[in-house]
Design an enzyme around this catalytic site. Structure first.
Site, PDB file in Angstrom:
ATOM      1  N   PRO A  38       4.326  -4.667  15.567  1.00  0.00           N
ATOM      2  CA  PRO A  38       4.490  -4.585  17.024  1.00  0.00           C
ATOM      3  C   PRO A  38       3.162  -4.429  17.757  1.00  0.00           C
ATOM      4  O   PRO A  38       3.077  -4.722  18.946  1.00  0.00           O
ATOM      5  CB  PRO A  38       5.370  -3.345  17.242  1.00  0.00           C
ATOM      6  CG  PRO A  38       5.527  -2.681  15.938  1.00  0.00           C
ATOM      7  CD  PRO A  38       5.013  -3.578  14.852  1.00  0.00           C
ATOM      8  N   SER A  76      -2.157  -1.194   9.371  1.00  0.00           N
ATOM      9  CA  SER A  76      -3.218  -1.140  10.385  1.00  0.00           C
ATOM     10  C   SER A  76      -4.412  -1.985   9.948  1.00  0.00           C
ATOM     11  O   SER A  76      -5.309  -2.246  10.744  1.00  0.00           O
ATOM     12  CB  SER A  76      -3.642   0.305  10.643  1.00  0.00           C
ATOM     13  OG  SER A  76      -3.986   0.923   9.430  1.00  0.00           O
ATOM     14  N   CYS A 125      -2.660  19.505 -21.763  1.00  0.00           N
ATOM     15  CA  CYS A 125      -4.012  20.085 -21.673  1.00  0.00           C
ATOM     16  C   CYS A 125      -4.137  21.208 -20.649  1.00  0.00           C
ATOM     17  O   CYS A 125      -5.236  21.699 -20.418  1.00  0.00           O
ATOM     18  CB  CYS A 125      -5.033  18.987 -21.360  1.00  0.00           C
ATOM     19  SG  CYS A 125      -5.026  18.488 -19.620  1.00  0.00           S
ATOM     20  N   GLN A 142       0.846  -1.201   0.000  1.00  0.00           N
ATOM     21  CA  GLN A 142       0.000   0.000   0.000  1.00  0.00           C
ATOM     22  C   GLN A 142       0.879   1.249   0.000  1.00  0.00           C
ATOM     23  O   GLN A 142       0.374   2.359  -0.026  1.00  0.00           O
ATOM     24  CB  GLN A 142      -0.877   0.002   1.254  1.00  0.00           C
ATOM     25  CG  GLN A 142      -1.817  -1.172   1.332  1.00  0.00           C
ATOM     26  CD  GLN A 142      -2.376  -1.331   2.748  1.00  0.00           C
ATOM     27  OE1 GLN A 142      -3.347  -0.697   3.118  1.00  0.00           O
ATOM     28  NE2 GLN A 142      -1.750  -2.178   3.536  1.00  0.00           N
ATOM     29  N   ASN A 143       2.191   1.040   0.061  1.00  0.00           N
ATOM     30  CA  ASN A 143       3.088   2.187   0.198  1.00  0.00           C
ATOM     31  C   ASN A 143       3.335   2.867  -1.144  1.00  0.00           C
ATOM     32  O   ASN A 143       3.446   2.206  -2.179  1.00  0.00           O
ATOM     33  CB  ASN A 143       4.419   1.742   0.814  1.00  0.00           C
ATOM     34  CG  ASN A 143       4.222   1.189   2.217  1.00  0.00           C
ATOM     35  OD1 ASN A 143       3.173   1.436   2.821  1.00  0.00           O
ATOM     36  ND2 ASN A 143       5.177   0.444   2.715  1.00  0.00           N
ATOM     37  N   HIS A 158      -1.741   1.382  -4.069  1.00  0.00           N
ATOM     38  CA  HIS A 158      -2.106   2.797  -3.918  1.00  0.00           C
ATOM     39  C   HIS A 158      -1.204   3.709  -4.755  1.00  0.00           C
ATOM     40  O   HIS A 158      -1.064   4.888  -4.458  1.00  0.00           O
ATOM     41  CB  HIS A 158      -2.068   3.204  -2.441  1.00  0.00           C
ATOM     42  CG  HIS A 158      -3.075   2.461  -1.601  1.00  0.00           C
ATOM     43  ND1 HIS A 158      -3.095   2.477  -0.231  1.00  0.00           N
ATOM     44  CD2 HIS A 158      -4.135   1.679  -1.974  1.00  0.00           C
ATOM     45  CE1 HIS A 158      -4.106   1.732   0.225  1.00  0.00           C
ATOM     46  NE2 HIS A 158      -4.741   1.232  -0.815  1.00  0.00           N
ATOM     47  N   CYS A 166      -1.110  14.143 -15.142  1.00  0.00           N
ATOM     48  CA  CYS A 166      -2.115  15.197 -15.219  1.00  0.00           C
ATOM     49  C   CYS A 166      -3.407  14.724 -14.554  1.00  0.00           C
ATOM     50  O   CYS A 166      -3.856  13.592 -14.797  1.00  0.00           O
ATOM     51  CB  CYS A 166      -2.373  15.575 -16.680  1.00  0.00           C
ATOM     52  SG  CYS A 166      -3.703  16.786 -16.824  1.00  0.00           S
ATOM     53  N   CYS A 174      -6.077  14.737 -17.909  1.00  0.00           N
ATOM     54  CA  CYS A 174      -5.948  13.826 -19.058  1.00  0.00           C
ATOM     55  C   CYS A 174      -5.041  12.628 -18.776  1.00  0.00           C
ATOM     56  O   CYS A 174      -4.913  11.744 -19.617  1.00  0.00           O
ATOM     57  CB  CYS A 174      -5.450  14.592 -20.294  1.00  0.00           C
ATOM     58  SG  CYS A 174      -3.709  15.055 -20.196  1.00  0.00           S
TER      59      CYS A 174
HETATM   60  N1  APR Z   1       7.339  -2.593  11.775  1.00  0.00           N
HETATM   61  C1  APR Z   1       6.131  -3.160  11.524  1.00  0.00           C
HETATM   62  N2  APR Z   1       4.962  -2.520  11.721  1.00  0.00           N
HETATM   63  C2  APR Z   1       5.015  -1.259  12.202  1.00  0.00           C
HETATM   64  C3  APR Z   1       6.231  -0.608  12.492  1.00  0.00           C
HETATM   65  C4  APR Z   1       7.427  -1.332  12.263  1.00  0.00           C
HETATM   66  N3  APR Z   1       8.634  -0.800  12.502  1.00  0.00           N
HETATM   67  N4  APR Z   1       5.950   0.643  12.939  1.00  0.00           N
HETATM   68  C5  APR Z   1       4.624   0.771  12.930  1.00  0.00           C
HETATM   69  N5  APR Z   1       4.047  -0.373  12.479  1.00  0.00           N
HETATM   70  C6  APR Z   1       2.618  -0.660  12.259  1.00  0.00           C
HETATM   71  C7  APR Z   1       1.661   0.080  13.160  1.00  0.00           C
HETATM   72  O1  APR Z   1       1.465  -0.650  14.378  1.00  0.00           O
HETATM   73  C8  APR Z   1       0.396   0.132  12.297  1.00  0.00           C
HETATM   74  O2  APR Z   1      -0.387  -1.041  12.491  1.00  0.00           O
HETATM   75  O3  APR Z   1       2.320  -0.206  10.958  1.00  0.00           O
HETATM   76  C9  APR Z   1       0.949   0.121  10.864  1.00  0.00           C
HETATM   77  C10 APR Z   1       0.842   1.444  10.140  1.00  0.00           C
HETATM   78  O4  APR Z   1      -0.500   1.729   9.912  1.00  0.00           O
HETATM   79  P1  APR Z   1      -0.967   2.932   8.967  1.00  0.00           P
HETATM   80  O5  APR Z   1      -0.205   4.160   9.292  1.00  0.00           O
HETATM   81  O6  APR Z   1      -2.454   2.978   9.095  1.00  0.00           O
HETATM   82  O7  APR Z   1      -0.529   2.512   7.519  1.00  0.00           O
HETATM   83  P2  APR Z   1      -1.254   1.605   6.449  1.00  0.00           P
HETATM   84  O8  APR Z   1      -1.917   0.433   7.076  1.00  0.00           O
HETATM   85  O9  APR Z   1      -0.253   1.355   5.391  1.00  0.00           O
HETATM   86  O10 APR Z   1      -2.359   2.560   5.867  1.00  0.00           O
HETATM   87  C11 APR Z   1      -3.109   2.063   4.818  1.00  0.00           C
HETATM   88  O11 APR Z   1      -4.236   4.070   4.443  1.00  0.00           O
HETATM   89  O12 APR Z   1      -4.194   6.267   4.487  1.00  0.00           O
HETATM   90  C12 APR Z   1      -4.193   5.212   3.654  1.00  0.00           C
HETATM   91  O13 APR Z   1      -3.373   5.043   1.474  1.00  0.00           O
HETATM   92  C13 APR Z   1      -2.958   5.159   2.798  1.00  0.00           C
HETATM   93  O14 APR Z   1      -1.691   3.251   2.163  1.00  0.00           O
HETATM   94  C14 APR Z   1      -2.263   3.902   3.256  1.00  0.00           C
HETATM   95  C15 APR Z   1      -3.424   3.120   3.835  1.00  0.00           C
END
Ligand code: APR
Length: 257
Positions: free
Chosen positions: A224, A199, A160, A105-106, A123, A131, A134
């Site tokens: 964690p 998350s 455009c 998702q990164n 994502h 753009c 377009c």
């Molecule tokens: N190693 C593993 N997990 C970790 C670490 C680490 N060092 N540090 C934090 N985390 C965990 C947190 O406990 C949390 O569960 O990573 C997760 C990060 O959650 P989010 O910030 O919600 O990220 P993500 O799940 O990728 O978000 C999903 O939401 O906002 C949209 O498009 C955006 O791609 C993103 C999507």
């Protein structure tokens, strides 16, 4: 650094797995120095929540603010390096023990820079500027200021005159068809799905562990903290990505790490 104990059942499954999927979220890049999506913003952006800036509504209302925030994030990605978790995934791929697919998702490119063989970006990638009207690609047309600025007008499209936007998927937008289809297919066929640093709150990506489990994969979480997908995992390993993944790859591979 204290020794990282790899859960025995995970070593067993990882050794036997012919097809592995790593499903990653922002926590994967945390130990590289990129803040996660739900961490508070810092500096110029501390008044804003990421969830409020990453929307079509925010872009509509204040494109200069959203553009400046993405340029700052784009620059941060350039300045950091893949961490030991990213490079361990690359090493796992090179070992040739399993067919390895990363579904992330990164919007950074740290998996690619860490050597992962196949990466699907659900994502998008910030660097794929295009753009907003377009779709014309503008990967090279982006000037990043030397110090962060709160508002920068987005450049105009050469084709455009629409506004150039980052190559990401905002809340409420459709996922790109191709990466999504490939991600579902990989999860369907996987023997092991490692859910790392997400998350598990944002759909449809958060539904992939259920797809994998229903198709017979072993689902393990590396995070964690408890997440929205913990309940659905066969095993939850409460470790960080940069500690857990090198230990896992060292446990299954020859003594190369
Ligand atoms: N190693 C593993 N997990 C970790 C670490 C680490 N060092 N540090 C934090 N985390 C965990 C947190 O406990 C949390 O569960 O990573 C997760 C990060 O959650 P989010 O910030 O919600 O990220 P993500 O799940 O990728 O978000 C999903 O939401 O906002 C949209 O498009 C955006 O791609 C993103 C999507």
């Amino acid at each position: 650094m204290d020794r990282v104990e790899v859960p025995g059942p995970l070593v067993e499954v990882a050794e036997a797995a012919a097809r592995v999927v790593v499903l990653s979220g922002a926590g994967m890049s945390a130990e590289s120095g990129l803040s996660t999506f739900r961490d508070p913003n810092t500096g110029l952006w501390e008044r804003f929540r990421a969830e409020e800036l990453a929307t079509p509504e925010a872009w509509e209302a204040d494109p200069s603010l959203v553009w400046a925030w993405y340029l700052w994030r784009f620059e941060r990605i350039h300045l950091v390096q893949p961490n030991a978790g990213h490079t361990a995934i690359g090493e796992w791929g090179r070992l040739g023990l399993a067919d390895l697919t990363v579904v992330t998702q990164n919007v950074d490119d740290l998996h690619e820079r860490g050597g992962a063989p196949v990466v699907h970006h659900l994502h998008g990638l910030i660097r794929d500027f295009r753009c907003s009207e377009c779709g014309y690609p503008h990967a090279d047309a982006v000037a990043v200021p030397s110090t962060p600025v709160e508002r920068i007008p987005p450049p105009a499209c050469v084709a455009c005159f629409g506004l150039v936007r980052p190559g990401v998927v905002w809340f409420g937008e459709m996922l790109p068809d191709d990466p999504w289809a490939r991600a579902v297919d990989a999860c369907d066929r996987a023997d092991l799905v490692l859910v790392v640093g997400t998350s598990g709150l944002v759909y449809p990506a958060a539904g992939l562990p259920a797809v994998a489990r229903a198709s017979g994969a072993f689902v393990a979480e590396i995070n964690p903290l408890e997440s929205g997908v913990s309940d659905m995992a066969h095993l939850c390993w409460r470790e960080t990505a940069a500690r857990a993944l090198p230990a896992l790859v060292a446990a299954i591979g020859p003594d190369t790490l």
